[in-house]
Scaffold this active site. Structure first.
Site, PDB file in Angstrom:
ATOM      1  N   VAL A   1      77.363 -47.536  24.702  1.00 59.02           N
ATOM      2  CA  VAL A   1      77.418 -46.226  25.617  1.00 59.02           C
ATOM      3  C   VAL A   1      76.896 -45.552  24.156  1.00 59.02           C
ATOM      4  CG1 VAL A   1      79.719 -45.250  25.753  1.00 59.02           C
ATOM      5  CG2 VAL A   1      79.905 -47.315  26.040  1.00 59.02           C
TER       6      VAL A   1
ATOM      7  N   GLY B   1      77.074 -46.383  16.422  1.00 61.52           N
ATOM      8  CA  GLY B   1      76.707 -47.301  17.001  1.00 61.52           C
ATOM      9  C   GLY B   1      75.792 -46.593  17.942  1.00 61.52           C
TER      10      GLY B   1
ATOM     11  N   LYS C   1      94.861 -57.130  30.529  1.00 61.67           N
ATOM     12  CA  LYS C   1      94.094 -57.686  29.741  1.00 61.67           C
ATOM     13  C   LYS C   1      93.682 -59.050  29.774  1.00 61.67           C
ATOM     14  CE  LYS C   1      90.635 -56.237  26.579  1.00 61.67           C
ATOM     15  NZ  LYS C   1      89.391 -54.678  27.318  1.00 61.67           N
TER      16      LYS C   1
ATOM     17  N   GLY D   1      75.675 -48.088  20.797  1.00 65.93           N
ATOM     18  CA  GLY D   1      75.161 -49.654  22.031  1.00 65.93           C
ATOM     19  C   GLY D   1      74.954 -49.138  22.831  1.00 65.93           C
TER      20      GLY D   1
HETATM   21  P1  NAI Z   1      77.955 -51.942  22.482  1.00 66.36           P
HETATM   22  O1  NAI Z   1      78.693 -53.894  21.850  1.00 66.36           O
HETATM   23  O2  NAI Z   1      76.800 -52.422  23.158  1.00 66.36           O
HETATM   24  O3  NAI Z   1      77.764 -51.288  20.892  1.00 66.36           O
HETATM   25  C1  NAI Z   1      78.500 -51.054  20.333  1.00 66.36           C
HETATM   26  C2  NAI Z   1      77.075 -51.055  18.773  1.00 66.36           C
HETATM   27  O4  NAI Z   1      77.909 -50.085  17.662  1.00 66.36           O
HETATM   28  C3  NAI Z   1      76.363 -51.941  18.633  1.00 66.36           C
HETATM   29  O5  NAI Z   1      74.905 -51.277  18.707  1.00 66.36           O
HETATM   30  C4  NAI Z   1      76.611 -52.055  17.135  1.00 66.36           C
HETATM   31  O6  NAI Z   1      75.409 -52.985  16.406  1.00 66.36           O
HETATM   32  C5  NAI Z   1      77.400 -51.446  16.250  1.00 66.36           C
HETATM   33  N1  NAI Z   1      78.179 -51.457  15.510  1.00 66.36           N
HETATM   34  C6  NAI Z   1      78.740 -52.251  14.971  1.00 66.36           C
HETATM   35  N2  NAI Z   1      79.812 -51.778  13.673  1.00 66.36           N
HETATM   36  C7  NAI Z   1      78.699 -50.664  13.678  1.00 66.36           C
HETATM   37  C8  NAI Z   1      78.945 -49.851  12.236  1.00 66.36           C
HETATM   38  N3  NAI Z   1      80.376 -50.334  10.938  1.00 66.36           N
HETATM   39  N4  NAI Z   1      78.904 -48.802  11.878  1.00 66.36           N
HETATM   40  C9  NAI Z   1      77.753 -48.814  12.840  1.00 66.36           C
HETATM   41  N5  NAI Z   1      77.360 -49.592  14.027  1.00 66.36           N
HETATM   42  C10 NAI Z   1      77.696 -50.202  13.804  1.00 66.36           C
HETATM   43  O7  NAI Z   1      79.847 -52.108  22.796  1.00 66.36           O
HETATM   44  P2  NAI Z   1      79.976 -50.567  23.846  1.00 66.36           P
HETATM   45  O8  NAI Z   1      79.747 -51.336  25.159  1.00 66.36           O
HETATM   46  O9  NAI Z   1      78.702 -49.787  23.271  1.00 66.36           O
HETATM   47  O10 NAI Z   1      81.088 -49.877  23.505  1.00 66.36           O
HETATM   48  C11 NAI Z   1      81.594 -49.103  22.192  1.00 66.36           C
HETATM   49  C12 NAI Z   1      82.470 -49.324  21.774  1.00 66.36           C
HETATM   50  O11 NAI Z   1      83.295 -48.120  22.893  1.00 66.36           O
HETATM   51  C13 NAI Z   1      83.318 -50.193  21.781  1.00 66.36           C
HETATM   52  O12 NAI Z   1      84.619 -50.038  20.837  1.00 66.36           O
HETATM   53  C14 NAI Z   1      84.284 -50.496  22.877  1.00 66.36           C
HETATM   54  O13 NAI Z   1      85.222 -51.410  22.838  1.00 66.36           O
HETATM   55  C15 NAI Z   1      84.588 -49.331  23.711  1.00 66.36           C
HETATM   56  N6  NAI Z   1      84.528 -48.641  24.872  1.00 66.36           N
HETATM   57  C16 NAI Z   1      83.698 -49.094  25.880  1.00 66.36           C
HETATM   58  C17 NAI Z   1      83.595 -49.116  27.521  1.00 66.36           C
HETATM   59  C18 NAI Z   1      82.361 -49.892  28.057  1.00 66.36           C
HETATM   60  O14 NAI Z   1      82.121 -48.833  28.736  1.00 66.36           O
HETATM   61  N7  NAI Z   1      80.521 -50.177  27.930  1.00 66.36           N
HETATM   62  C19 NAI Z   1      84.332 -48.694  27.699  1.00 66.36           C
HETATM   63  C20 NAI Z   1      85.012 -47.965  26.652  1.00 66.36           C
HETATM   64  C21 NAI Z   1      86.063 -48.666  25.341  1.00 66.36           C
END
Ligand code: NAI
Length: 325
Positions: free
Chosen positions: A161, A157, A56, A159
């Protein structure tokens, strides 16, 4: 400003893990984060059967010290130099706080950057596909069928994913509850025909499947008695506040599919890019689908041995990290 690169394990191959740009109050917190995250990557890659280890990167920003364009570029170049110095022992990729454009800056200093446009690209849709495969496997173990039609799910969430996952679940016939801190996401929820809820309502909704797709640490001892789902399988890293929550979930009869098994789709996709024959999205689809099989194996092993899914997944990782012979 501090830059950290942690290489936790190269037993199975070069250490892969994204570069996170985050604000920390103290360098010790950043160091703890990079060590913890790199260790998680080792287990994730091992459970996914990849010929890779765990690593990391962290670029530590300081509170109250804005990262203007010049300082940001300098930090990314320094990070690229640190990666280059490891000469392929660590492979980097995009992570929280870092954009594709940032990774292009890192790539001016080192060849060891994965997941770029023209390579395997954005990992998020692949992560979503892998989570959906894991959800189907958990349904099979819990309900005797992987069929998602007629099931209910809550995605916390929406986002990179969470949104494609919600789309996939809706397309498979699930009724959905969704939540995000960002009110702008509500339009996406409505387009899916999903019920919009507060994050707390979505976490505690009476559904078959809860998919945490926001930040980690949402599953703690205070939330477990309030959960009303049968299965938890989602993308968020480090979902459990601590390992003892795995026992509490088991006692509450909630089937938790370990996050590091479910959310490996992104690195599996990068693994396809690193093959000698180069990136092929069809191969990526086949490889990501294996996450379903692995999830089934882990959940079935937990049942058979009377342990938690966390213990079964850690045992699988340990087996794959053990020296041959
Ligand atoms: P992202 O930042 O695009 O989406 C996260 C979403 O969650 C955002 O829309 C944010 O507003 C929302 N959010 C934050 N805190 C919240 C809460 N307490 N309640 C409700 N919504 C909340 O991140 P992404 O890329 O979608 O990743 C999501 C999770 O998956 C993270 O924990 C990341 O580490 C994990 N992850 C992502 C991967 C990827 O390919 N993007 C791969 C493996 C794990």
């Amino acid at each position: 400003m501090f830059i950290f690169v942690a290489v936790h394990s190269t037993v199975r191959g070069p250490a892969l893990g994204g570069c996170r740009l985050w604000t920390y109050d103290d360098a010790r917190l950043a160091l703890r984060d990079v060590l913890r995250l790199s260790e998680g990557m080792t287990y994730k890659a091992a459970c996914a059967g990849l010929a890779m280890g765990g690593g990391k990167g962290v670029i530590m920003a300081r509170p109250g010290v804005p990262l203007d364009a010049v300082r940001r570029r300098a930090a990314l170049e320094d990070f690229g130099d640190a990666v280059a110095a490891l000469d392929g022992e660590y492979l980097t990729a995009e992570d929280v706080g870092v954009t594709p454009a940032d990774m292009e800056v890192v790539a001016t200093r080192t060849a060891h950057v994965t997941g770029r446009a023209g390579g395997s690209g954005d990992p998020s849709p692949w992560t979503a596909l892998g989570v959906q495969a894991a959800i189907e496997a958990a349904c099979e173990v819990r309900f005797g069928t992987p069929e998602l039609s007629g099931r209910s799910a809550s995605v916390v969430g929406l986002g990179h994913v969470g949104l494609p996952l919600a789309r996939g679940l809706a397309a498979a016939g699930c009724s959905l509850v969704v939540a995000d801190l960002d009110p702008d996401r509500r339009a996406d929820a409505e387009a899916l025909g999903a019920r919009w809820a507060t994050p707390d309502e979505a976490l505690t909704a009476r559904v078959d499947i809860l998919a945490p797709c926001a930040l980690g640490g949402q599953l703690d001892h205070s939330i477990v008695p309030r959960l009303r789902c049968a299965i938890i399988a989602g993308a968020a890293n480090n979902q459990l506040a601590d390992a003892s929550v795995a026992d509490a979930l088991d006692d509450a009869d909630v089937l938790w599919a370990p996050d590091f098994v479910c959310n490996a789709g992104g690195i599996v996709n990068i693994g396809v890019e690193l093959r000698p024959e180069g990136y092929d999205p069809e191969q990526a689809g086949r490889d990501v689908a294996v996450i379903g099989k692995t999830t089934r194996t882990v959940l079935a092993a937990a049942r058979a041995r009377g342990t938690t899914p966390l213990a079964a997944a850690m045992a699988l990782a340990a087996e794959r990290l053990a020296p041959p012979g």
